[in-house]
Design an enzyme around this catalytic site. Sequence first.
Site, PDB file in Angstrom:
ATOM      1  N   LYS A  87       0.706  -1.195  -0.021  1.00 30.29           N
ATOM      2  CA  LYS A  87       0.371  -0.289  -0.339  1.00 30.29           C
ATOM      3  C   LYS A  87       0.956   1.357  -0.276  1.00 30.29           C
ATOM      4  CE  LYS A  87      -4.135   1.089   2.300  1.00 30.29           C
ATOM      5  NZ  LYS A  87      -5.221   0.850   3.646  1.00 30.29           N
TER       6      LYS A  87
HETATM    7  C1  E4P Z   1      -8.285   1.481   3.743  1.00 31.79           C
HETATM    8  O1  E4P Z   1      -7.718   0.913   2.882  1.00 31.79           O
HETATM    9  C2  E4P Z   1      -8.229   3.146   4.788  1.00 31.79           C
HETATM   10  O2  E4P Z   1      -6.736   3.275   5.275  1.00 31.79           O
HETATM   11  C3  E4P Z   1      -8.919   3.097   5.883  1.00 31.79           C
HETATM   12  O3  E4P Z   1     -10.178   2.613   5.028  1.00 31.79           O
HETATM   13  C4  E4P Z   1      -8.988   4.310   6.334  1.00 31.79           C
HETATM   14  O4  E4P Z   1     -10.347   4.821   7.176  1.00 31.79           O
HETATM   15  P1  E4P Z   1     -10.692   6.083   8.357  1.00 31.79           P
HETATM   16  O5  E4P Z   1     -11.061   6.985   7.291  1.00 31.79           O
HETATM   17  O6  E4P Z   1     -11.756   5.807   9.025  1.00 31.79           O
HETATM   18  O7  E4P Z   1      -8.992   6.040   9.392  1.00 31.79           O
END
Ligand code: E4P
Length: 216
Positions: A87
Amino acid sequence: MKFFIDTANLAQIKEANDLGILDGVTTNPSLMAKEGVKGNEAIMNHYKTICEMVDGDISAEVFSTDFDGIIAEGKKLAAIHPNIVVKVPMIKDGVKAIKWFTDNGIKTNCTLVFSAGQAILAAKAGAKYVSPFIGRIDDTNWDGVELIAQIAHIYTLQGFETEILAASIRSSLHIVKCAEAGADVCTCPLDSILGLLKHPLTDIGLAKFLEDAKKM
Ligand code: E4P
């Protein structure tokens, strides 16, 4: 549409996986820190455990923001298990790194995406997934689901193969709306997944059937 769970919590991952509908997991540094995962060895072991639990793509995020650092970290993460997806944040060196990973057979998830322009760049670099953060967009009084629809339209028109991974999901309704808007994947907290089960008429109908079953 694929279902990923958005957590580093092993009990929640197990619960979603036991439902039989889980296709993968996404994590981020905030979610890992929440579980108290600290230090390089513990981080690597945690990802390994998740990979052994779930048969699907597991996103593991880099902390570096420079090209060389992202590549070094990404290589180590990718070596943990074939299902690891590196990622990478939507920044200049991130895009460059995604292209490098693509050329070297390493899957990527381009994270922190908030616009269609960013999604085009991620697709051009060959990201396997692009992660628009719809809940965080909603928080700023813009429409996160609308962005999913816009990216889906552009990707279809242009023939981009990058999968739209709707992230920052805050409710069960978000999941339904993202499915409608053309998301390929939704990564969701466990309670949003379980919320899809709920309907009062199901509960009322089941209670009646169970009562009548006694008369059979
Ligand atoms: C996933 O890939 C993301 O990092 C995550 O959904 C972010 O979510 P949040 O905005 O609730 O922190």
